[in-house]
Design a protein around this motif. Sequence first.
Motif, PDB file in Angstrom:
ATOM      1  N   VAL A 226       0.915  -1.170   0.038  1.00  0.00           N
ATOM      2  CA  VAL A 226       0.139   0.181   0.183  1.00  0.00           C
ATOM      3  C   VAL A 226       0.845   1.369  -0.076  1.00  0.00           C
ATOM      4  O   VAL A 226       1.737   1.421   0.932  1.00  0.00           O
ATOM      5  CB  VAL A 226      -1.028  -0.073   1.250  1.00  0.00           C
ATOM      6  N   ARG A 227       0.702   2.026  -1.121  1.00  0.00           N
ATOM      7  CA  ARG A 227       1.530   3.210  -1.128  1.00  0.00           C
ATOM      8  C   ARG A 227       0.794   4.311  -0.831  1.00  0.00           C
ATOM      9  O   ARG A 227      -0.247   4.629  -1.214  1.00  0.00           O
ATOM     10  CB  ARG A 227       2.073   3.320  -2.528  1.00  0.00           C
ATOM     11  N   GLY A 228       1.481   5.265  -0.163  1.00  0.00           N
ATOM     12  CA  GLY A 228       0.565   6.358   0.594  1.00  0.00           C
ATOM     13  C   GLY A 228       0.693   7.721  -0.565  1.00  0.00           C
ATOM     14  O   GLY A 228       2.129   8.066  -0.602  1.00  0.00           O
ATOM     15  N   PHE A 229      -0.130   8.493  -0.668  1.00  0.00           N
ATOM     16  CA  PHE A 229      -0.140   9.592  -1.556  1.00  0.00           C
ATOM     17  C   PHE A 229      -0.891  10.732  -0.799  1.00  0.00           C
ATOM     18  O   PHE A 229      -1.670  10.516  -0.197  1.00  0.00           O
ATOM     19  CB  PHE A 229      -0.696   9.389  -3.042  1.00  0.00           C
ATOM     20  N   ARG A 230      -0.426  11.918  -1.032  1.00  0.00           N
ATOM     21  CA  ARG A 230      -1.200  13.055  -0.948  1.00  0.00           C
ATOM     22  C   ARG A 230      -2.418  13.275  -1.593  1.00  0.00           C
ATOM     23  O   ARG A 230      -2.317  12.424  -2.831  1.00  0.00           O
ATOM     24  CB  ARG A 230      -0.345  14.336  -1.153  1.00  0.00           C
ATOM     25  N   ARG A 242      -1.975  13.885  -9.295  1.00  0.00           N
ATOM     26  CA  ARG A 242      -1.907  13.208  -7.918  1.00  0.00           C
ATOM     27  C   ARG A 242      -0.836  13.609  -7.382  1.00  0.00           C
ATOM     28  O   ARG A 242       0.093  14.256  -7.666  1.00  0.00           O
ATOM     29  CB  ARG A 242      -1.489  11.774  -8.565  1.00  0.00           C
ATOM     30  N   GLU A 244       1.973  13.825  -4.303  1.00  0.00           N
ATOM     31  CA  GLU A 244       3.364  13.168  -4.006  1.00  0.00           C
ATOM     32  C   GLU A 244       3.192  11.783  -3.305  1.00  0.00           C
ATOM     33  O   GLU A 244       2.332  12.052  -2.127  1.00  0.00           O
ATOM     34  CB  GLU A 244       4.507  14.052  -3.731  1.00  0.00           C
ATOM     35  N   GLU A 245       4.026  11.076  -3.360  1.00  0.00           N
ATOM     36  CA  GLU A 245       3.924   9.902  -2.328  1.00  0.00           C
ATOM     37  C   GLU A 245       4.615  10.275  -0.932  1.00  0.00           C
ATOM     38  O   GLU A 245       5.483  11.109  -0.989  1.00  0.00           O
ATOM     39  CB  GLU A 245       4.954   8.671  -3.263  1.00  0.00           C
ATOM     40  N   SER A 246       3.894   9.670  -0.084  1.00  0.00           N
ATOM     41  CA  SER A 246       4.545  10.050   1.456  1.00  0.00           C
ATOM     42  C   SER A 246       5.500   9.117   1.927  1.00  0.00           C
ATOM     43  O   SER A 246       5.405   7.957   1.708  1.00  0.00           O
ATOM     44  CB  SER A 246       3.226   9.998   2.464  1.00  0.00           C
ATOM     45  N   ASP A 247       6.471   9.711   2.315  1.00  0.00           N
ATOM     46  CA  ASP A 247       7.675   9.059   3.080  1.00  0.00           C
ATOM     47  C   ASP A 247       7.488   8.873   4.467  1.00  0.00           C
ATOM     48  O   ASP A 247       7.385   9.721   5.299  1.00  0.00           O
ATOM     49  CB  ASP A 247       8.854   9.686   2.779  1.00  0.00           C
ATOM     50  N   TYR A 333      12.218  18.139   0.230  1.00  0.00           N
ATOM     51  CA  TYR A 333      11.630  17.779   1.472  1.00  0.00           C
ATOM     52  C   TYR A 333      11.443  19.089   2.450  1.00  0.00           C
ATOM     53  O   TYR A 333      10.710  18.788   3.417  1.00  0.00           O
ATOM     54  CB  TYR A 333      12.740  16.658   2.371  1.00  0.00           C
TER      55      TYR A 333
END
Length: 429
Positions: A226-230, A242, A244-247, A333
């Motif tokens: 499961v990849r998390g995105f904003r 879409r 950005e992907e959350s780190d 970042y």
Amino acid sequence: MKKILTIAAREYRAMVATKAFLLSILIMPVLMFGSLIAVQFLEKAGESKNRKIVVVDQSGSLFEVLNTAALRLNQVAEQGQLPVTANGGEDRVADAAAENKSEKGKLPNRNIANGNRFELIRWTPEIDGMEFSDADRMKLSEQIRAQQIYAFVEIPASVGQLPEVDASNDSANFPPALSFFSEDSGFSDAKTWIGNVISNHFRNQRFLENGIDPVQISRYSQPVAVRGFRPFSQSAAGDVSRGEESDPMQAIFLPLGVMMLMFMVIFMASQPMLESVLEEKSARIAEVLLGSASAWQLMTGKLIGTVAGSLTILLVYLGGAIGLAIGQDWLDYIPLFLIPWFVIFQVLGVLFFASIFLAVGASVNQLKEAQSLLLPVWMLLMSPMFVWILLVRDPNGSLATWFSFFPPATPTVMVLRMSTGATIPVWQP
């Protein structure tokens, strides 16, 4: 107004143009963030420990399983990778015992064991047929205290047997457990490693006995990533994109770093106000100053000079952070939108706490008298640090929202919430 600016300029020079100020700018980041580097250094320093573990194998078959896994683990620690098996790495039953993955299948034994090397010693009775007794346990315990061995583990003969399900007796539904004895058994990586190796061995053995291929089970049990995105956003031209992907690491440590930076700036700027007032009182300089300026002008000038000093501190730290980010390609970042808000809350925070320290200094005659008054002030400033992880997890929750309106915590809590990337209602900041 001229008198206020003159006092402010004098206060600014007295604060900034000193060796102590320059030294504190260098030392504070080390004190605040150096623990993260120290932990990594200490972990590396402890990677070469050789753990001697005595194995009391009452089952008669598990010592070889553990010893084989230990030999391969040591090879991992020395070479940094698993050796290739004879069949090209397809023997996943052996690899499962050697690699010793956790229940989630993510952490190999190199992480669990922290790079330690294990030397397993089989316990053998002095007389054939003699059982393992309390006298033997006491003897091994003395060897642990004398640091001759690291630990000993008892493997019961019935280990691995599945218990009969008994609804009337919950204690009978648990399988027999291994007993691990060491001086740090509560946090021992060896205990975790041994438990996982034995668990993997019996799990694979049960699969094979029932005609189930462990390789296929491992393959079919792979978790879904499961990849998390904003959230999605829309540009002025109407283009939908879409987020950005959350780190996860960024989501945790970026707000912490922003909060600690705010704390450092307020600490370094506000604390000297106390010593400044006490020094002027003890040297009777205040009487001379009050002869040419009112108390309001004197205190206002001091606060303005302190705020200017805090902005100098922020400029140094912010410039260093941006320079480091550019050099390491981390500029994406850094939440640049937060800088104006950070400056606003920093100025207000410094005014708030510097005023308190100024009042404390004006109400006492010696630094010793001020000690009892300083602790509550610093506890108020540090209060967000006690619950920062809760604020990061739910930046729009009730705790974070109401904590933002608690004046001593407002500067640190508000910039922490805004740095999480969550949508904070504009009226709140």
